[in-house]
Enzyme design. Structure first.
Site, mmCIF file in Angstrom:
data_model
loop_
_atom_site.group_PDB
_atom_site.id
_atom_site.type_symbol
_atom_site.label_atom_id
_atom_site.label_comp_id
_atom_site.label_asym_id
_atom_site.label_seq_id
_atom_site.Cartn_x
_atom_site.Cartn_y
_atom_site.Cartn_z
ATOM 1 N N GLY A 1 -14.831 -3.167 0.449
ATOM 2 C CA GLY A 1 -16.127 -2.568 0.767
ATOM 3 C C GLY A 1 -16.473 -1.423 -0.174
ATOM 4 O O GLY A 1 -17.605 -1.274 -0.621
ATOM 5 N N GLY B 1 -11.524 -8.080 -1.116
ATOM 6 C CA GLY B 1 -10.230 -8.458 -0.560
ATOM 7 C C GLY B 1 -9.857 -9.899 -0.860
ATOM 8 O O GLY B 1 -8.744 -10.189 -1.300
ATOM 9 N N ARG C 1 0.825 -1.221 0.000
ATOM 10 C CA ARG C 1 0.000 0.000 0.000
ATOM 11 C C ARG C 1 0.851 1.260 0.000
ATOM 12 O O ARG C 1 0.445 2.283 -0.562
ATOM 13 C CB ARG C 1 -0.947 -0.007 1.200
ATOM 14 C CG ARG C 1 -2.058 -1.005 0.987
ATOM 15 C CD ARG C 1 -2.981 -1.114 2.159
ATOM 16 N NE ARG C 1 -4.150 -1.889 1.768
ATOM 17 C CZ ARG C 1 -5.067 -2.332 2.606
ATOM 18 N NH1 ARG C 1 -4.957 -2.072 3.894
ATOM 19 N NH2 ARG C 1 -6.097 -3.015 2.180
ATOM 20 N N LYS D 1 -19.966 -13.211 2.181
ATOM 21 C CA LYS D 1 -20.741 -12.152 2.833
ATOM 22 C C LYS D 1 -22.070 -12.002 2.114
ATOM 23 O O LYS D 1 -22.315 -11.033 1.394
ATOM 24 C CB LYS D 1 -19.962 -10.850 2.823
ATOM 25 C CG LYS D 1 -18.905 -10.803 3.911
ATOM 26 C CD LYS D 1 -18.203 -9.465 3.908
ATOM 27 C CE LYS D 1 -16.752 -9.617 3.542
ATOM 28 N NZ LYS D 1 -16.171 -8.523 2.813
#
Ligand code: ADP
Ligand code: MG
Length: 399
Positions: free
Chosen positions: A379, A356, A38, A199
């Site tokens: 998200g 992810g 990152r 999810k």
């Protein structure tokens, strides 16, 4: 939502104090960074600002300190690594827009880089407290958002600060918004979306929006069983969101009314129980999707389904994929996910992967280089696909 946002190249930054929200939420172990991906990803924006002679003030959150000053979540290790990567000093502030930040920001010379402490050390951050937003804004002349992973959050450092400063995006956010924005607003067709993962309730909401846009919608992974249940099939002990069965029925009717090709698994790899450990040995069999035994759980798509899904993906011009087709962490149950990743790699389509675990699967299985774009925000990319307005992007100036 307007996806055409001004970037750092569209405004004057030379000599200005630029507050840049990055995603430095890096994984750590024993006080060391375990992946600096990152930080590396943020370099193009930071280097551009430095080269232009801006006074660069970076900020980010790390972990969830929830307003507590937890030393193990200090961004000092990020400053050290960033300094190595940039080959220049990164000045570390000891607070978040407090006295030390103010003094250090005021003393910056053109091309200097400083980093504030973990924004979530301050309770107001996640509440989008105007007091913190204002304090952050007071440090700078311009705000740059380059953190896509938190763009779906209305926090002080992701959105609130833009109430007080001209705000534009950095290169990372620009890439995410332009590629995904184009895919959603003006896709080359056929446009295929592939959804999977665990999810279920989060992701089911995306379907309603995607049905307005896609030619084919493919559903695999743990999500599929709620649809199979909605078709009246028994799903054994598979993942199921019983409250969403009616919703799935509605979505199947909507797909039919809109002429969207909705593909569900026709066969399923089942086991008696979830593997423990997750990558441990598991004994499996493949059954038709309308014949899942009552005491078995579906953990991957079967061979016929793999061929069906891969075929649909191969002929697409745009593919969006979110969520693995099975428990890919286990080699025995990774075949469905591999088949879909392979189909994306083989196709000439613009291929976009969000989520992810889906991104991890692509990397772990060696397909990452063959995908057009792997989103950095799980998200955030999901809310994007859902058609929601992302506060961290909506707050930026339109082109
Ligand atoms: P992403 O992070 O890409 O958005 P999710 O977090 O929704 O994806 O789901 C990823 C997880 O879903 C993986 O850990 C995978 O093992 C799990 N999974 C996929 N298929 C199934 C299934 N049939 N049953 C249980 N878990 C599953
Ligand atoms: Mg996940």
């Amino acid at each position: 939502m307007n996806y055409n946002k001004k970037s750092i190249e569209d405004i004057e930054v030379a000599g200005k104090r630029v507050l840049c929200r990055c995603d430095f939420n890096v994984p750590t172990k024993g006080g060391k960074i375990t992946s600096d991906k990152r930080i590396v990803a943020a370099l193009p924006t930071i280097k551009y600002l430095v080269d232009q002679g801006a006074k660069v003030i970076l900020c980010s959150h790390m972990g969830k300190p929830k307003g507590e000053w937890k030393p193990e979540l200090s961004l000092k290790i990020v400053a050290d690594r960033l300094s190595e990567l940039l080959g220049k000093e990164v000045i570390m502030a000891s607070d978040v827009a407090g006295e030390d930040s103010k003094a250090k920001a005021a003393a910056l010379k053109n091309g200097d880089v400083m980093l504030l402490e973990n924004t979530r050390y301050i309770k107001g951050e996640t509440k989008n407290d105007p007091e913190l937003s204002k304090a952050l804004a007071d440090l700078a002349d311009v705000f740059v958002n380059d953190a896509f992973g938190t763009a779906h959050r209305a926090h002080s450092s992701t959105a609130g600060v833009a109430d007080y400063l001209p705000a534009v995006c950095g290169y990372l956010v620009e890439k995410e918004v332009s590629i995904m924005g184009k895919a959603l607003a003006n896709p080359e067709r056929p446009f295929v979306a592939i959804l999977g993962g665990a999810k279920v309730s989060d992701k089911l909401n995306v379907i309603n929006n995607l049905l307005e846009k896609v030619d084919t919608l493919i559903i695999g992974g743990g999500m599929a069983y709620t649809f199979l249940a909605a078709k009246g099939y028994g799903v054994g002990t598979s993942l199921l969101d019983a409250e969403k069965i009616d919703y799935c029925k509605e979505m199947m009717a909507k797909a039919e009314a809109k002429g969207v090709n909705l593909l569900l698994p026709i066969d399923t790899v089942v086991a008696s129980e979830f593997p423990n450990p997750i990558d441990g040995e598991v004994s499996v069999e493949t059954v038709a999707s309308d014949a899942i035994p009552a005491d078995k759980m579906g953990l991957d798509i079967g061979e016929k389904t793999r061929a069906l899904f891969a075929d649909a993906a191969k002929n697409a011009k745009t593919v969006v994929w979110n969520g693995p087709m099975g428990v890919f962490e286990n080699p025995t149950l990774a075949k469905g996910t591999i088949a879909v990743a392979q189909a994306l790699a083989d196709s000439d389509a613009v291929t976009i992967v969000g989520g992810g675990d889906s991104a991890a699967a692509c990397e772990q299985l060696g397909f990452a280089n063959e995908i057009t774009h792997i989103s950095t925000g799980g998200g955030a990319s999901l809310e994007f696909l859902e058609g929601l307005e992302l506060p961290g992007i909506a707050c930026l100036q339109d082109k």
